[in-house]
Design a protein around this motif. Structure first.
Motif, PDB file in Angstrom:
ATOM      1  N   SER A 133       0.826  -1.220   0.000  1.00 36.79           N
ATOM      2  CA  SER A 133       0.000   0.000   0.000  1.00 36.79           C
ATOM      3  C   SER A 133       0.853   1.259   0.000  1.00 36.79           C
ATOM      4  O   SER A 133       0.399   2.316  -0.436  1.00 36.79           O
ATOM      5  CB  SER A 133      -0.939  -0.006   1.211  1.00 36.79           C
ATOM      6  N   GLY A 264     -13.788  10.285   2.651  1.00 37.23           N
ATOM      7  CA  GLY A 264     -13.819  10.553   1.217  1.00 37.23           C
ATOM      8  C   GLY A 264     -15.183  10.757   0.612  1.00 37.23           C
ATOM      9  O   GLY A 264     -15.288  10.901  -0.619  1.00 37.23           O
ATOM     10  N   MET A 266     -17.548   8.680  -0.009  1.00 39.97           N
ATOM     11  CA  MET A 266     -17.628   7.671  -1.058  1.00 39.97           C
ATOM     12  C   MET A 266     -19.061   7.262  -1.385  1.00 39.97           C
ATOM     13  O   MET A 266     -19.305   6.617  -2.403  1.00 39.97           O
ATOM     14  CB  MET A 266     -16.829   6.434  -0.643  1.00 39.97           C
ATOM     15  N   GLU A 314     -11.083   2.026 -11.003  1.00 41.16           N
ATOM     16  CA  GLU A 314     -10.196   2.791 -10.129  1.00 41.16           C
ATOM     17  C   GLU A 314     -11.003   3.528  -9.071  1.00 41.16           C
ATOM     18  O   GLU A 314     -10.570   3.662  -7.926  1.00 41.16           O
ATOM     19  CB  GLU A 314      -9.367   3.766 -10.958  1.00 41.16           C
ATOM     20  N   LEU A 315     -12.179   4.012  -9.419  1.00 44.71           N
ATOM     21  CA  LEU A 315     -13.034   4.679  -8.438  1.00 44.71           C
ATOM     22  C   LEU A 315     -13.432   3.713  -7.323  1.00 44.71           C
ATOM     23  O   LEU A 315     -13.453   4.083  -6.142  1.00 44.71           O
ATOM     24  CB  LEU A 315     -14.275   5.244  -9.125  1.00 44.71           C
ATOM     25  N   GLN A 318     -10.562   3.127  -4.920  1.00 43.54           N
ATOM     26  CA  GLN A 318     -10.183   4.251  -4.054  1.00 43.54           C
ATOM     27  C   GLN A 318     -10.584   3.989  -2.609  1.00 43.54           C
ATOM     28  O   GLN A 318      -9.858   4.363  -1.675  1.00 43.54           O
ATOM     29  CB  GLN A 318     -10.830   5.549  -4.547  1.00 43.54           C
ATOM     30  N   ALA A 319     -11.737   3.377  -2.421  1.00 45.13           N
ATOM     31  CA  ALA A 319     -12.203   3.110  -1.059  1.00 45.13           C
ATOM     32  C   ALA A 319     -11.212   2.227  -0.317  1.00 45.13           C
ATOM     33  O   ALA A 319     -10.856   2.486   0.841  1.00 45.13           O
ATOM     34  CB  ALA A 319     -13.578   2.449  -1.096  1.00 45.13           C
ATOM     35  N   ARG A 321      -8.010   1.777  -1.037  1.00 52.28           N
ATOM     36  CA  ARG A 321      -6.696   2.412  -0.916  1.00 52.28           C
ATOM     37  C   ARG A 321      -6.661   3.452   0.199  1.00 52.28           C
ATOM     38  O   ARG A 321      -5.608   3.724   0.759  1.00 52.28           O
ATOM     39  CB  ARG A 321      -6.293   3.046  -2.243  1.00 52.28           C
ATOM     40  N   MET A 322      -7.813   4.034   0.504  1.00 49.90           N
ATOM     41  CA  MET A 322      -7.807   5.040   1.561  1.00 49.90           C
ATOM     42  C   MET A 322      -8.186   4.464   2.930  1.00 49.90           C
ATOM     43  O   MET A 322      -8.313   5.195   3.910  1.00 49.90           O
ATOM     44  CB  MET A 322      -8.746   6.202   1.220  1.00 49.90           C
TER      45      MET A 322
END
Length: 455
Positions: A133, A264, A266, A314-315, A318-319, A321-322
């Motif tokens: 990560s 984020g 999301m 990719e969207l 994102q969840a 990855r964060m």
């Protein structure tokens, strides 16, 4: 100390040495909590193998401990300084020496950043799979030292599977070459694998031959929401049992989903108890996602959302990855555990972790490389509150005990460092520890390489 500095200066350029205490403190530790940190005598930033050899010869002559470091993104205290040590930061040895599309290898120095290597080989139509990560900042040397993993391990494996050969400076300054650059090779004991995951306790990696793969097609991702962690884990097991080979299979529990929403925006439903992300980079990923979507629905998914394009994928990612950043926002401190269990026990691991959170009155979010059974429970706590800090440490231990009870291991990819020394002894047992200490003594009889780590 004067003798140490004098001898180091005799063989090193002035710009490689840092002695300012205010600067050295920034090199004193990695990102782990609850790990002792000492004050180094000097920080050395070599650029050549010969400079590393000079440091080790000097350290051997004076019996001074040496702590090797990469980018200090580790989570076990393995890169923490000890009092009076030489911190050997390898970040300036950052050259990609060779990329061979024919042999499918890259030859790199230890300070090369993981993401930089990935982008460089991609220009040749190649792929270096291990992707921790922290891949935008962590170094290959650090990845080798901790045998790191990442999101794609479920299909492509971990760092150890891509390290074909090494050049290593030993404790006394000798240079050892291990392994190969050929597709096959079984000559002698596999010393290369021995160094991978040794956390700088056996030698200093100064060059690595890494295996590469052809660049895969762009992956597509599916997100599946579940009303319980048990149902999500049932889906994970069913996906693997039916022979699918996703390029990514991740899980986030309720606490993590809510933390990500808060950070984020999301838009994930607050009723989601677990979110599973599945990706395929096959020739027909949409068909694979459709099949997996049916498995998720059969396991009780309340919503299944497949992406149609890499951008949409990719969207969704994102969840995930964060996740760690979002959990870090919950409290003033976090402890990130790294327990790996058999996939078949993943549900028990998540349920047990939730019970531990309730028992200790703490918030513990779990994100996981679910396809590997590798969970990352994140204990969130107020480090200024002594009682809460105590409970955090006790809950961390309880999670590791749970992992062992379920037939797992105390670390899947973060390493032992100082944080898990006691637990390493429990996992390996007295015979295992005795033999490993014997190996350590063979390579480092004076115990100057990263002493106090692992054992």
């Amino acid at each position: 100390m004067d003798d140490l500095l004098e001898r180091l200066r005799a063989g090193l350029p002035p710009e490689t040495l840092i002695t300012d205490p205010e600067v050295m403190v920034s090199y004193a530790r990695d990102m782990a909590s609850f790990c002792a940190v000492g004050s180094p005598a000097v920080v050395v930033l070599p650029r050549t193998v010969e400079q590393v050899q000079h440091v080790m010869r000097t350290a051997t002559a004076l019996r001074v401990p040496v702590v090797p470091q990469g980018a200090r993104t580790g989570l076990s205290g393995a890169a923490n300084a000890s009092d009076g040590c030489v911190v050997l930061s390898l970040t300036r040895m950052d050259r990609i020496l060779e990329i061979s599309p024919v042999d499918r290898i890259a030859v790199v120095e230890p300070g090369v950043v993981n993401a930089a290597l990935s982008r460089a080989v991609a220009e040749h139509g190649l792929y270096y799979p291990p992707d921790p990560s922290s891949w935008e900042t962590c170094t290959i040397g650090g990845n080798i030292g901790t045998a790191s993993g990442g999101l794609c391990c479920v299909k492509y494996g971990v760092t150890a599977e891509y390290v074909l050969g090494l050049e290593v400076v030993l404790a006394d300054g000798r240079l050892l070459s291990t392994g190969r650059r050929t597709a096959k090779g079984v000559a002698g004991y596999d010393l290369t694998r021995l160094f991978v995951g040794s956390e700088g306790s056996l030698g200093i990696v100064v060059k690595a031959v890494l295996g590469l793969r052809p660049k895969p097609p762009p992956q597509l991702v599916l997100g599946a929401e579940f009303g319980s962690a048990a149902a999500a884990c049932e889906a994970v097991c069913a996906i693997m049992e039916r022979g699918h080979t996703p390029s990514l299979l991740e899980l986030m529990d309720r606490t993590t989903v809510r933390a990500v929403n808060a950070l984020g925006n999301m838009g994930l439903p607050e009723t989601t108890e677990a979110l599973v992300l599945v990706a395929f980079d096959t020739p027909d990923p949409a068909a694979d996602l459709a099949a997996v979507g049916e498995i998720c629905r059969a396991a009780g998914a309340t919503e299944v959302v497949p992406a149609d394009t890499p951008a949409e994928s990719e969207l969704l990612l994102q969840a995930r990855r964060m996740s760690l950043t979002a959990l870090e926002k919950i409290a003033s401190a976090t402890m990130i555990d790294d327990v790996c269990v058999p996939r078949s026990r993943l549900g028990a691991m998540l349920d047990g972790t939730a019970a531990i959170a309730e028992r200790f009155g703490l918030t513990i979010g779990v994100c996981a490389h679910a396809g590997d059974g590798n969970t990352h429970p994140v204990v969130c706590f107020d480090h200024t509150d002594p009682d809460e800090s105590r409970r955090a440490l006790e809950s961390f231990d309880a999670i590791m005990a749970l992992g062992l009870e379920l037939g797992g291991t105390i670390t899947g990819e973060h390493g032992v460092g100082t944080l898990k020394k006691e637990w390493l002894a429990r996992e390996l047992g007295p015979v295992g520890i005795e033999l490993q200490k014997g190996i350590k003594h063979t390579f480092d009889p004076l115990n100057i390489l990263n002493p106090g780590k692992l054992f």
